[in-house]
Design an enzyme around this catalytic site. Sequence first.
Site, PDB file in Angstrom:
ATOM      1  N   ARG A   1      10.532  -4.900  12.717  1.00  0.00           N
ATOM      2  CA  ARG A   1       9.293  -5.453  12.128  1.00  0.00           C
ATOM      3  C   ARG A   1       8.079  -4.620  12.531  1.00  0.00           C
ATOM      4  O   ARG A   1       7.073  -4.559  11.836  1.00  0.00           O
ATOM      5  CB  ARG A   1       9.105  -6.931  12.529  1.00  0.00           C
ATOM      6  CG  ARG A   1       7.844  -7.550  11.925  1.00  0.00           C
ATOM      7  CD  ARG A   1       7.862  -9.080  11.923  1.00  0.00           C
ATOM      8  NE  ARG A   1       8.250  -9.647  13.183  1.00  0.00           N
ATOM      9  CZ  ARG A   1       7.469  -9.685  14.277  1.00  0.00           C
ATOM     10  NH1 ARG A   1       6.259  -9.191  14.256  1.00  0.00           N
ATOM     11  NH2 ARG A   1       7.915 -10.226  15.393  1.00  0.00           N
TER      12      ARG A   1
ATOM     13  N   TYR B   1      -3.082  -8.805 -12.010  1.00  0.00           N
ATOM     14  CA  TYR B   1      -1.793  -9.496 -12.013  1.00  0.00           C
ATOM     15  C   TYR B   1      -2.051 -10.953 -11.608  1.00  0.00           C
ATOM     16  O   TYR B   1      -2.706 -11.212 -10.593  1.00  0.00           O
ATOM     17  CB  TYR B   1      -0.844  -8.785 -11.042  1.00  0.00           C
ATOM     18  CG  TYR B   1       0.469  -9.492 -10.868  1.00  0.00           C
ATOM     19  CD1 TYR B   1       1.260  -9.827 -11.968  1.00  0.00           C
ATOM     20  CD2 TYR B   1       0.931  -9.844  -9.611  1.00  0.00           C
ATOM     21  CE1 TYR B   1       2.465 -10.486 -11.815  1.00  0.00           C
ATOM     22  CE2 TYR B   1       2.144 -10.502  -9.443  1.00  0.00           C
ATOM     23  CZ  TYR B   1       2.895 -10.825 -10.552  1.00  0.00           C
ATOM     24  OH  TYR B   1       4.092 -11.480 -10.402  1.00  0.00           O
TER      25      TYR B   1
ATOM     26  N   ASP C   1      -5.513  -1.186  -6.867  1.00  0.00           N
ATOM     27  CA  ASP C   1      -4.099  -1.406  -7.159  1.00  0.00           C
ATOM     28  C   ASP C   1      -3.701  -0.331  -8.170  1.00  0.00           C
ATOM     29  O   ASP C   1      -4.118  -0.353  -9.331  1.00  0.00           O
ATOM     30  CB  ASP C   1      -3.901  -2.820  -7.728  1.00  0.00           C
ATOM     31  CG  ASP C   1      -2.426  -3.148  -7.962  1.00  0.00           C
ATOM     32  OD1 ASP C   1      -1.641  -2.203  -8.224  1.00  0.00           O
ATOM     33  OD2 ASP C   1      -2.053  -4.329  -7.914  1.00  0.00           O
TER      34      ASP C   1
ATOM     35  N   LYS D   1       7.734  -1.431  -9.117  1.00  0.00           N
ATOM     36  CA  LYS D   1       7.525  -0.859 -10.457  1.00  0.00           C
ATOM     37  C   LYS D   1       7.869   0.634 -10.487  1.00  0.00           C
ATOM     38  O   LYS D   1       8.978   0.992 -10.193  1.00  0.00           O
ATOM     39  CB  LYS D   1       6.087  -1.128 -10.907  1.00  0.00           C
ATOM     40  CG  LYS D   1       5.557  -2.511 -10.546  1.00  0.00           C
ATOM     41  CD  LYS D   1       6.371  -3.642 -11.152  1.00  0.00           C
ATOM     42  CE  LYS D   1       5.805  -4.996 -10.721  1.00  0.00           C
ATOM     43  NZ  LYS D   1       6.733  -6.087 -10.893  1.00  0.00           N
TER      44      LYS D   1
HETATM   45  N1  LCS Z   1       0.185  -5.536  -8.672  1.00  0.00           N
HETATM   46  C1  LCS Z   1       0.497  -5.387  -9.970  1.00  0.00           C
HETATM   47  C2  LCS Z   1      -0.397  -4.549 -10.830  1.00  0.00           C
HETATM   48  C3  LCS Z   1       1.632  -5.987 -10.484  1.00  0.00           C
HETATM   49  O1  LCS Z   1       1.918  -5.785 -11.777  1.00  0.00           O
HETATM   50  C4  LCS Z   1       2.453  -6.778  -9.630  1.00  0.00           C
HETATM   51  C5  LCS Z   1       3.673  -7.458 -10.140  1.00  0.00           C
HETATM   52  C6  LCS Z   1       2.075  -6.931  -8.290  1.00  0.00           C
HETATM   53  C7  LCS Z   1       0.947  -6.283  -7.844  1.00  0.00           C
HETATM   54  C8  LCS Z   1       2.900  -7.754  -7.321  1.00  0.00           C
HETATM   55  O2  LCS Z   1       4.034  -7.044  -6.960  1.00  0.00           O
HETATM   56  P1  LCS Z   1       5.445  -7.688  -6.512  1.00  0.00           P
HETATM   57  O3  LCS Z   1       5.169  -8.615  -5.370  1.00  0.00           O
HETATM   58  O4  LCS Z   1       5.997  -8.430  -7.687  1.00  0.00           O
HETATM   59  O5  LCS Z   1       6.233  -6.510  -6.101  1.00  0.00           O
HETATM   60  N2  LCS Z   1       3.731  -7.501 -11.534  1.00  0.00           N
HETATM   61  C9  LCS Z   1       4.635  -8.117 -12.256  1.00  0.00           C
HETATM   62  C10 LCS Z   1       4.563  -8.185 -13.661  1.00  0.00           C
HETATM   63  O6  LCS Z   1       3.644  -7.786 -14.357  1.00  0.00           O
HETATM   64  N3  LCS Z   1       5.648  -8.779 -14.104  1.00  0.00           N
HETATM   65  O7  LCS Z   1       6.463  -9.219 -13.095  1.00  0.00           O
HETATM   66  C11 LCS Z   1       5.867  -8.807 -11.820  1.00  0.00           C
END
Ligand code: LCS
Length: 409
Positions: A60, A113, A185, A210
């Site tokens: 951790r 998001y 972001d 992503k």
């Molecule tokens: N930032 C952006 C721009 C995102 O699109 C997402 C997730 C996150 C942060 C959060 O990331 P995660 O914890 O899911 O790894 N976006 C998603 C979307 O547009 N569809 O499903 C997840």
Amino acid sequence: MKKHHQTGFDTDCIHAGSDPDKLFGGVSVPIYQSSTFAFESAAQGAARFSGTDNGYKYTRLGNPTIAALEEAVATLEGGGKGLATASGMACISTLFMATLGQGMHVVSTDSVYGPTRTLLEREFSRFGVESTFVDSSDLNNVKRAIKPNTKLVYLETPANPTLSISDIAGAAKLAHAAGALLAVDNTFCSPMLQRPFELGADIVLHSMTKFLNGHSDVVAGMLIVRDQALYAQLKGVLVQMGGTIDPHQAWLVLRGVKTLAMRVRQAQETSMKLAVDLGKHPAIAWVKYPGLPSHPQYDLGRKQMKGPGSMISFELKDGVDAGRMLMDTVKLCILAVSLGGVETLIQHPASMTHASMGPKNRKIAGITDGLVRFSVGCEDYEDLRNDLMEALDKIAAHKFTHNSDAQGI
Ligand code: LCS
């Protein structure tokens, strides 16, 4: 990595953070799937905890496989130190926890998001953190929203799912003049297409779920900072809150990063053609893609991004019902949330990823009920075009009698 001269982005994707293993020479970074690390003596254990010996102690707090991934992504962002997290949301919550506190204020892009906004509005508000959401594609809105207690300006650009683009360099000047930090972001671009540090950002973050991972098989996040004190602050919160990534998960992302440049190039080339095809189809009302001159911030995108990427938003003339028919009719494109993988995905933000924002905030942020979001993958362009065009032709020939609202989907 032994560096004799400045290496290119493709080379860095493959080699940054990935030195051959010192024990056996393995070319692939070993997965140190161990929660804890043995000390040679009690004195060494104590030295590691006091910081005089920087060897590993407990996963951790740090792990060699995770460190390799952190070095790789920080290199791709043009320098700084990375902090890998268990998800994109773990990295965003770590950021807010480390930089905001009672009585402090954050200004954020309104079309973020969905859960990023919900986190501020529902959870951080309980601890006295104020947040204002603005259309940050117009810097005047950011300027107007900044208050004496603003400590953080948070941009998502291009934004999810409207693809509106915000001026990073301009926002950095406004944030710094107010004594606030600028976080970006960078998920939609990946470091291949946008380097926010070069434009003045203090913190860059990613949902590595992503593009960085790219294979729809891992959930992960990354924070990158250049300031050592800020790094220590973020790392302290991360290890205390426990959002650390698992070593195996980190290794999978590191493997994904090696093909980032090729995946992004291929998907972007196809996206440009598909955006043009979509715009010509009679069933389509509008298409928003940073590579089309019709995009409202087309010039800004060309200036601050190295390419338009592979996310496309569009709306059909028959609104929500036609969008639903499209998602149910396509065969190759997969109806699923998430983005940035080798598979092409299609989804409906108002009833899926951005449902938690509620209809009022979606309307203000420009997330219309009929908006369909498309994440273009690496399949053959012709196959994607045929799949989409066949579905759109059926929609054009269909008689829609009523229009559901987003919740009706
Ligand atoms: N930032 C952006 C721009 C995102 O699109 C997402 C997730 C996150 C942060 C959060 O990331 P995660 O914890 O899911 O790894 N976006 C998603 C979307 O547009 N569809 O499903 C997840």
